[in-house]
Design a protein around this motif. Structure first.
Motif, PDB file in Angstrom:
ATOM      1  N   ILE A   1      -4.385  -6.511   0.086  1.00  0.00           N
ATOM      2  CA  ILE A   1      -3.106  -6.377   0.794  1.00  0.00           C
ATOM      3  C   ILE A   1      -3.354  -6.030   2.258  1.00  0.00           C
ATOM      4  CG2 ILE A   1      -1.006  -4.982   1.007  1.00  0.00           C
ATOM      5  CD1 ILE A   1      -1.031  -4.690  -2.057  1.00  0.00           C
ATOM      6  N   ALA A   2      -4.270  -5.089   2.483  1.00  0.00           N
ATOM      7  CA  ALA A   2      -4.579  -4.674   3.848  1.00  0.00           C
ATOM      8  C   ALA A   2      -5.116  -5.840   4.674  1.00  0.00           C
ATOM      9  CB  ALA A   2      -5.589  -3.524   3.828  1.00  0.00           C
ATOM     10  N   LEU A   3      -5.943  -6.670   4.048  1.00  0.00           N
ATOM     11  CA  LEU A   3      -6.495  -7.833   4.745  1.00  0.00           C
ATOM     12  C   LEU A   3      -5.374  -8.808   5.129  1.00  0.00           C
ATOM     13  CD1 LEU A   3      -9.082  -9.204   5.711  1.00  0.00           C
ATOM     14  CD2 LEU A   3      -9.267 -10.302   3.470  1.00  0.00           C
ATOM     15  N   LYS A   4      -4.424  -9.003   4.235  1.00  0.00           N
ATOM     16  CA  LYS A   4      -3.296  -9.893   4.545  1.00  0.00           C
ATOM     17  C   LYS A   4      -2.444  -9.327   5.679  1.00  0.00           C
ATOM     18  CE  LYS A   4      -2.758 -12.592   0.344  1.00  0.00           C
ATOM     19  NZ  LYS A   4      -1.775 -13.261  -0.527  1.00  0.00           N
ATOM     20  N   LEU A   5      -2.278  -8.008   5.698  1.00  0.00           N
ATOM     21  CA  LEU A   5      -1.522  -7.392   6.783  1.00  0.00           C
ATOM     22  C   LEU A   5      -2.255  -7.525   8.119  1.00  0.00           C
ATOM     23  CD1 LEU A   5      -0.153  -4.168   5.041  1.00  0.00           C
ATOM     24  CD2 LEU A   5       1.169  -6.155   5.790  1.00  0.00           C
TER      25      LEU A   5
ATOM     26  N   VAL B   1      -3.459   4.079   3.733  1.00  0.00           N
ATOM     27  CA  VAL B   1      -2.969   4.260   2.365  1.00  0.00           C
ATOM     28  C   VAL B   1      -3.981   5.018   1.513  1.00  0.00           C
ATOM     29  CG1 VAL B   1      -1.475   2.223   2.460  1.00  0.00           C
ATOM     30  CG2 VAL B   1      -3.795   2.003   1.539  1.00  0.00           C
ATOM     31  N   LYS B   2      -5.260   4.819   1.785  1.00  0.00           N
ATOM     32  CA  LYS B   2      -6.290   5.552   1.039  1.00  0.00           C
ATOM     33  C   LYS B   2      -6.184   7.048   1.326  1.00  0.00           C
ATOM     34  CE  LYS B   2     -11.043   4.739  -0.440  1.00  0.00           C
ATOM     35  NZ  LYS B   2     -11.442   6.124  -0.636  1.00  0.00           N
TER      36      LYS B   2
ATOM     37  N   ILE C   1      -3.530   4.164  -5.561  1.00  0.00           N
ATOM     38  CA  ILE C   1      -2.898   3.487  -4.433  1.00  0.00           C
ATOM     39  C   ILE C   1      -1.910   2.465  -4.989  1.00  0.00           C
ATOM     40  CG2 ILE C   1      -3.250   2.021  -2.419  1.00  0.00           C
ATOM     41  CD1 ILE C   1      -6.056   3.135  -2.174  1.00  0.00           C
ATOM     42  N   THR C   2      -0.671   2.537  -4.526  1.00  0.00           N
ATOM     43  CA  THR C   2       0.362   1.608  -4.980  1.00  0.00           C
ATOM     44  C   THR C   2       0.984   0.909  -3.776  1.00  0.00           C
ATOM     45  OG1 THR C   2       2.251   3.110  -4.830  1.00  0.00           O
ATOM     46  CG2 THR C   2       0.883   3.266  -6.827  1.00  0.00           C
ATOM     47  N   ARG C   3       1.821  -0.073  -4.054  1.00  0.00           N
ATOM     48  CA  ARG C   3       2.496  -0.776  -2.959  1.00  0.00           C
ATOM     49  C   ARG C   3       3.436   0.149  -2.191  1.00  0.00           C
ATOM     50  NH1 ARG C   3       5.293  -5.932  -5.337  1.00  0.00           N
ATOM     51  NH2 ARG C   3       5.738  -4.437  -7.001  1.00  0.00           N
ATOM     52  N   THR C   4       3.902   1.196  -2.846  1.00  0.00           N
ATOM     53  CA  THR C   4       4.767   2.150  -2.151  1.00  0.00           C
ATOM     54  C   THR C   4       4.028   2.804  -0.985  1.00  0.00           C
ATOM     55  OG1 THR C   4       5.988   2.575  -4.188  1.00  0.00           O
ATOM     56  CG2 THR C   4       6.190   4.209  -2.437  1.00  0.00           C
ATOM     57  N   HIS C   5       2.736   3.049  -1.169  1.00  0.00           N
ATOM     58  CA  HIS C   5       1.950   3.608  -0.061  1.00  0.00           C
ATOM     59  C   HIS C   5       1.936   2.646   1.131  1.00  0.00           C
ATOM     60  CE1 HIS C   5       0.044   6.033  -3.416  1.00  0.00           C
ATOM     61  NE2 HIS C   5       0.399   6.964  -2.560  1.00  0.00           N
ATOM     62  N   PHE C   6       1.836   1.348   0.843  1.00  0.00           N
ATOM     63  CA  PHE C   6       1.878   0.357   1.926  1.00  0.00           C
ATOM     64  C   PHE C   6       3.265   0.313   2.565  1.00  0.00           C
ATOM     65  CE2 PHE C   6      -1.946  -1.212  -0.169  1.00  0.00           C
ATOM     66  CZ  PHE C   6      -2.746  -1.539   0.918  1.00  0.00           C
ATOM     67  N   ALA C   7       4.305   0.432   1.749  1.00  0.00           N
ATOM     68  CA  ALA C   7       5.663   0.444   2.293  1.00  0.00           C
ATOM     69  C   ALA C   7       5.847   1.631   3.236  1.00  0.00           C
ATOM     70  CB  ALA C   7       6.682   0.498   1.159  1.00  0.00           C
ATOM     71  N   ASP C   8       5.320   2.791   2.835  1.00  0.00           N
ATOM     72  CA  ASP C   8       5.412   3.980   3.695  1.00  0.00           C
ATOM     73  C   ASP C   8       4.631   3.781   4.995  1.00  0.00           C
ATOM     74  OD1 ASP C   8       6.990   5.282   1.858  1.00  0.00           O
ATOM     75  OD2 ASP C   8       5.324   6.364   0.923  1.00  0.00           O
ATOM     76  N   PHE C   9       3.468   3.137   4.901  1.00  0.00           N
ATOM     77  CA  PHE C   9       2.668   2.864   6.100  1.00  0.00           C
ATOM     78  C   PHE C   9       3.429   1.940   7.054  1.00  0.00           C
ATOM     79  CE2 PHE C   9      -0.108  -0.328   8.110  1.00  0.00           C
ATOM     80  CZ  PHE C   9      -0.783   0.482   9.021  1.00  0.00           C
TER      81      PHE C   9
ATOM     82  N   ASN D   1       6.687   1.543  12.195  1.00  0.00           N
ATOM     83  CA  ASN D   1       7.875   0.881  12.750  1.00  0.00           C
ATOM     84  C   ASN D   1       7.860  -0.638  12.610  1.00  0.00           C
ATOM     85  OD1 ASN D   1       9.046   3.373  13.686  1.00  0.00           O
ATOM     86  ND2 ASN D   1       7.561   3.332  15.376  1.00  0.00           N
ATOM     87  N   HIS D   2       7.146  -1.140  11.600  1.00  0.00           N
ATOM     88  CA  HIS D   2       7.198  -2.577  11.316  1.00  0.00           C
ATOM     89  C   HIS D   2       8.435  -2.926  10.494  1.00  0.00           C
ATOM     90  CE1 HIS D   2       3.266  -3.363  13.023  1.00  0.00           C
ATOM     91  NE2 HIS D   2       2.782  -2.345  12.334  1.00  0.00           N
ATOM     92  N   VAL D   3       8.999  -1.912   9.822  1.00  0.00           N
ATOM     93  CA  VAL D   3      10.221  -2.066   9.046  1.00  0.00           C
ATOM     94  C   VAL D   3      11.070  -0.819   9.247  1.00  0.00           C
ATOM     95  CG1 VAL D   3       9.191  -3.574   7.293  1.00  0.00           C
ATOM     96  CG2 VAL D   3       9.132  -1.094   6.982  1.00  0.00           C
ATOM     97  N   SER D   4      12.333  -0.913   8.856  1.00  0.00           N
ATOM     98  CA  SER D   4      13.218   0.246   9.027  1.00  0.00           C
ATOM     99  C   SER D   4      13.480   0.998   7.729  1.00  0.00           C
ATOM    100  CB  SER D   4      14.550  -0.192   9.641  1.00  0.00           C
ATOM    101  OG  SER D   4      15.163  -1.196   8.845  1.00  0.00           O
ATOM    102  N   THR D   5      13.135   0.397   6.595  1.00  0.00           N
ATOM    103  CA  THR D   5      13.276   1.065   5.300  1.00  0.00           C
ATOM    104  C   THR D   5      12.135   0.646   4.379  1.00  0.00           C
ATOM    105  OG1 THR D   5      14.587  -0.706   4.283  1.00  0.00           O
ATOM    106  CG2 THR D   5      15.799   1.017   5.475  1.00  0.00           C
ATOM    107  N   GLN D   6      11.936   1.443   3.325  1.00  0.00           N
ATOM    108  CA  GLN D   6      10.950   1.068   2.313  1.00  0.00           C
ATOM    109  C   GLN D   6      11.288  -0.282   1.701  1.00  0.00           C
ATOM    110  OE1 GLN D   6      10.265   3.597  -1.041  1.00  0.00           O
ATOM    111  NE2 GLN D   6       8.699   4.813  -0.028  1.00  0.00           N
ATOM    112  N   GLN D   7      12.559  -0.481   1.389  1.00  0.00           N
ATOM    113  CA  GLN D   7      12.962  -1.727   0.746  1.00  0.00           C
ATOM    114  C   GLN D   7      12.676  -2.922   1.632  1.00  0.00           C
ATOM    115  OE1 GLN D   7      13.997  -2.045  -2.510  1.00  0.00           O
ATOM    116  NE2 GLN D   7      13.589  -4.199  -2.022  1.00  0.00           N
ATOM    117  N   GLU D   8      12.861  -2.767   2.942  1.00  0.00           N
ATOM    118  CA  GLU D   8      12.552  -3.857   3.853  1.00  0.00           C
ATOM    119  C   GLU D   8      11.071  -4.205   3.825  1.00  0.00           C
ATOM    120  OE1 GLU D   8      12.862  -5.158   8.575  1.00  0.00           O
ATOM    121  OE2 GLU D   8      13.610  -3.188   7.946  1.00  0.00           O
ATOM    122  N   ALA D   9      10.234  -3.195   3.623  1.00  0.00           N
ATOM    123  CA  ALA D   9       8.791  -3.441   3.539  1.00  0.00           C
ATOM    124  C   ALA D   9       8.473  -4.357   2.358  1.00  0.00           C
ATOM    125  CB  ALA D   9       8.040  -2.116   3.399  1.00  0.00           C
TER     126      ALA D   9
END
Length: 277
Positions: free
Chosen positions: A107-111, A123-124, A132-140, A145-153
């Motif tokens: 996931i990190a490589l794709k980002l 996230v680590k 490590i879950t996708r929620t950690h990436f959403a929080d990152f 400031n790449h998104v305005s909410t977790q759901q947007e991530a």
């Protein structure tokens, strides 16, 4: 005293924000009398939670939420009343941690390819010793400031078909259920309506689930309405499954999801806690 059950929640051993101790304390404050800690693919938070539960008088039910695959779809199975020392389950959680770490790297490589560097390290660090879950990436993504909410991530980057989504081979559904039942636990299909299955697909899933040893289905979850309760209860009745209830609590910032804030289980549904020792 009125019994209040919450049989699905998460600590920072997976993707929750509260420590197991703080999670149990919050559950106690909310009036929960029986709590199941069901972290994603790990049981590492259970010893700490048990110590706090003993001190507060809450009954802690050892649990887990396993990610599984069936028919190229991902389903979450909650295990309640498990023995975390059961060797096949312990080995499985170790392997799942490796799977999650490998997924995180991808996931990190794709980002990075989307000009968003530094995700894996962040996230680590955030997960610490936990999964490590996708929620950690959403929080990152939110913190940068790449998104305005977790759901947007999830909507922009992390959901299936999006730029940073990584398809993952989880445990086979039937195998995961065997780990739970082998550990002395009760296998429960988590949040059944969240998968957006047609009635025919749900019938197929629940047939396989029950044949493999599954015994319960979440009838009551957070943010569920009366019509959805009727649908979930009908599945429980049709397939002779016990009904479970759980908030799926992760963090204090989500005002719509709180420990113990749940509708009552319909009276015609057998409670899953009657199956627990």
């Amino acid at each position: 005293m009125t019994e209040l059950y919450d049989l699905h929640c998460h600590s920072n051993a997976s993707d929750g924000t509260l420590s197991p101790t703080d999670l149990v304390l919050r559950a106690h404050q909310q009036g929960v009398t029986s709590l199941a800690l069901t972290d994603h693919d790990t049981t590492t938070g259970l010893p700490e939670a048990q110590l706090c539960a003993a001190a507060t008088g809450i009954k802690l039910i050892p649990g887990i939420e396993l990610s599984t695959n069936w028919q190229d779809k991902c389903f979450h199975i909650v295990g309640l009343g498990i023995d975390p020392a059961y060797l096949p389950l312990a080995e499985a959680t170790h392997n799942l941690q490796t799977t999650r770490l490998e997924r995180a790297e991808k996931i990190a490589l794709k980002l990075e390819k989307k000009h968003i560097p530094g995700a894996f390290e962040a996230v680590k660090k955030a997960a610490g010793e936990g999964m490590i879950t996708r929620t950690h990436f959403a929080d990152f993504l939110l913190s940068q400031n790449h998104v305005s909410t977790q759901q947007e991530a999830f909507d922009r980057y992390l959901a299936k078909g999006k730029a940073a989504y990584v398809s993952t081979s989880w445990a086979d559904l039937e195998l995961a259920i065997s780990w739970i039942t082998g550990a002395g636990g009760v296998a429960v299909l988590a949040h059944p309506l969240r998968y957006k299955l047609t009635a025919n697909w749900m019938k197929r899933l629940l047939t396989v689930f029950k044949d493999a040893g599954g015994q319960g289905i979440e009838v009551i979850t957070s943010r569920i309405n009366a019509d959805e309760i009727r649908v979930a209860a009908a599945y429980a009745t049709r397939f002779e499954l016990a009904g479970s209830m759980g908030s799926d609590f992760h963090n204090v910032s989500n005002q719509w999801v709180e420990l113990g804030r749940l509708a009552p289980l319909p009276k015609n549904i057998k409670p899953v806690w009657e199956l627990l020792g």
